[in-house]
Design a protein around this motif. Sequence first.
Motif, PDB file in Angstrom:
ATOM      1  N   ASP A 100       0.847  -1.194   0.000  1.00 28.88           N
ATOM      2  CA  ASP A 100       0.000   0.000   0.000  1.00 28.88           C
ATOM      3  C   ASP A 100       0.880   1.241   0.000  1.00 28.88           C
ATOM      4  O   ASP A 100       1.360   1.652   1.049  1.00 28.88           O
ATOM      5  N   HIS A 198     -11.709   0.692  -4.500  1.00 27.43           N
ATOM      6  CA  HIS A 198     -12.074  -0.702  -4.282  1.00 27.43           C
ATOM      7  C   HIS A 198     -13.326  -0.959  -5.098  1.00 27.43           C
ATOM      8  O   HIS A 198     -14.306  -0.239  -4.951  1.00 27.43           O
ATOM      9  N   ASP A 276      -9.842  -7.930  -1.822  1.00 25.77           N
ATOM     10  CA  ASP A 276      -9.279  -7.211  -0.686  1.00 25.77           C
ATOM     11  C   ASP A 276      -8.979  -8.234   0.417  1.00 25.77           C
ATOM     12  O   ASP A 276      -9.337  -9.412   0.329  1.00 25.77           O
TER      13      ASP A 276
HETATM   14  C1  GLC Z   1      -6.881  -3.294   3.455  1.00 21.35           C
HETATM   15  C2  GLC Z   1      -7.547  -2.277   2.553  1.00 21.35           C
HETATM   16  C3  GLC Z   1      -6.962  -2.228   1.180  1.00 21.35           C
HETATM   17  C4  GLC Z   1      -5.491  -2.588   1.236  1.00 21.35           C
HETATM   18  C5  GLC Z   1      -5.412  -4.053   1.633  1.00 21.35           C
HETATM   19  C6  GLC Z   1      -3.964  -4.535   1.760  1.00 21.35           C
HETATM   20  O1  GLC Z   1      -7.842  -3.897   4.283  1.00 21.35           O
HETATM   21  O2  GLC Z   1      -8.957  -2.335   2.411  1.00 21.35           O
HETATM   22  O3  GLC Z   1      -7.198  -0.907   0.664  1.00 21.35           O
HETATM   23  O4  GLC Z   1      -4.883  -2.384  -0.032  1.00 21.35           O
HETATM   24  O5  GLC Z   1      -6.105  -4.321   2.847  1.00 21.35           O
HETATM   25  O6  GLC Z   1      -3.344  -3.866   2.828  1.00 21.35           O
END
Ligand code: GLC
Length: 732
Positions: A100, A198, A276
């Motif tokens: 992320d 998302h 997700d």
């Molecule tokens: C999280 C988020 C998503 C993120 C993923 C990996 O729960 O909803 O935006 O990319 O998990 O960390």
Amino acid sequence: MTDKQENDFTMSHINFNQLDPAIEKRVTDLMAQMTLDEKIGQMSQLFLGKEVTPTIDLSRIREGRAGSVLTMYGAADLNVLQKAAVEESRLGIPLLFGNDVIHGYRTIFPIPLAEACSWDMDLIEESARIASEEAAADGTHWIFAPMVDTCREPRWGRIAEGSGEDPFLGSEIGRARVRGFQSDSHASGKKVVSCPKHFAAYGFSEAGKDYNSVDISEQTLRDMVLPPFQATFDEGAGTIMSAFNDLNGVPATGNRRLLRTILRDEMGFNGIVLSDWNAIGELVPHGFAADNRHAGLRAIHAGVDMDMTTDAYEDYLADQIANGEVPVEYVDDAVRRILRIKFMLGLFEDPYTVERDHSDIFLTPAYRETALEMTRKSMVLLKNEGVLPLAKTTTKIALIGPLANDHHEILGTWFRIGEDGDTESVLDGLRQVVPDAEIALAEGCHLYEDSENVVAAATIAAEADVAILVLGEGEFMSGEAHCRADISLPGHQQLLLEAVHATGTPVVVVLMGGRPITIPWMDDNVPAILMAWHGGIRTGRAVADLLFGNATPSGKLPVSWPRSVGQIPIYYNYKNTGRPSDGDGTYQFNKVHYSNYQDESNAPQYPFGYGLSYTQFSYSELVIENARPSLNETLTVRVTITNTGDVAGDEIAQLYVRDLVGEVTRPVRELKGFQTVSLAPGASETIQFEVPVQSLGFTGIDGTYLVEPGQFDLWVGGDSSAALKSSFEVTA
Ligand code: GLC
């Protein structure tokens, strides 16, 4: 940003949505060698911790039962995992490493909602390119961004991660971020694939509660939610992430109509659909699957290619194929998409990351300068009644508030490997910009706890020429799973504000947060308010530059700013209703039966597109060149903007339309163009907008897009309440 940098932005980027026959052949040849288990192995994304530990279990990687790993950082650790895949598994298929990287990797930029206030696509692209450059040099192949969830819900913590409430602006920003993340000019020579998320409609989580249900019309889905995703696909995004939420009763991650019919057949997306985090497993608590086996069945039929952390495919998919519940073609299609991205990233030729010191790539002076430019442009001047800019001769400053000398909260949500030590607090910035000023510092109250020392703060304020109050939210009050039912100032900050205001010393508020914060008292009583969001590493210097006039504010809001939480959802592109309330919707006892409240105005505190400057701009000579365009023509609109103030400034001019009659009701305004002009005092410039008539359509009764002939109103101005108006008629 310097002119030279501006000229350098002719960089190209990789379009992962474009198929290459040579790669397709390599994929076919490799798949012919793979067992079913090895194919299924590619469809699992694992979390193995944030770093390699002595007890880490690499067996699934060695056995070819992992396609990707997420949330691990650092070339050395990632190379350990990659070696297990490339040199110790039967076919040596490299892993995809995903992270992320939401608004910077080590050079932390303002949160995405703040960057959106710049309306500067080149700068937003450069911000994403820098983030991608740093992440790629450290081993990341896959960036789980841009978040393109249209959102009208400031109670929702994740509004911080997106581009606000408008699909037109959100589409342009989504494009810019995909170009930056997927730049093909990284110094490391590495490539990165982006992951718009998302999919879909997560930003409409009911009541702003995270992971909550979403229930929206087909028109809202198609006209508000999908356009930014389509824009990212058109820009070449290679993957997307399916959302947690159920969408009109069918969870997105198990939603075949959404992931196959709409995403593949209608939107033409060829890339990977990644679930997700455990979103497949969450189909069980949704009540959409009886257990993880059933959840995996739902997800593969819906079209999810890769399973983030549930292991539903790992545990059950081979058996479901063997007994005919799942056609093997679903697996082949998914694996083809996954391998295609790996080939396009060059991972088979160059799977490892050079392990080296990154001081020449992380936080370079050029990156810090770009971050400063973005941070200045991300801040929005909400109010200024003759106080700002402050004179540099100001001698006694009272700097007050829980965020006045903060080095952490300003990193914002999802700051990942950003470090407090990289940041400049507001105090640091003031010391740089007004080194001779005497600055008295008082916290005044804790960010959210009951402790407060308002008296000490009021004391230093009473003795100062100006009191600069730095108030707002901590980074943990927004972002994922950090929603607020009350979005006013946390803790005792209002008490502190009123006490400092009562001293009579002129007050400037610098507000920080991941969302609009309801500040009705502040707007009524404080002469100067600057929204600084969570501005990243250069927050302090940017605040000081703006407060003391080294730079002129130009940011404009990508969201409507509520007066009170009771107005939410509040957005500029609302429907007129059959009983529109006139004016700002303030209740009128003689006009009872209209769409308004007894106890609150309909108007936002500050409208979408709003932001002040240290100068003023006027709009005139609005001309529509072809006021009766046919359905396939383009509207040409010209307007003259004049800087009527006495300092130079940038103005983000915005063009809005209204379709007066439709087969479904139409918004009272829709953004259809924007341009930034830089004007010296007294200067004027005539700008031109080109608006394709085909962009003025909407989703009709039958769910298809259409443009209807008819009358339109059009406005151009400095925000969504623009008054300079004209009209045109689309002819058949
Ligand atoms: C999280 C988020 C998503 C993120 C993923 C990996 O729960 O909803 O935006 O990319 O998990 O960390």
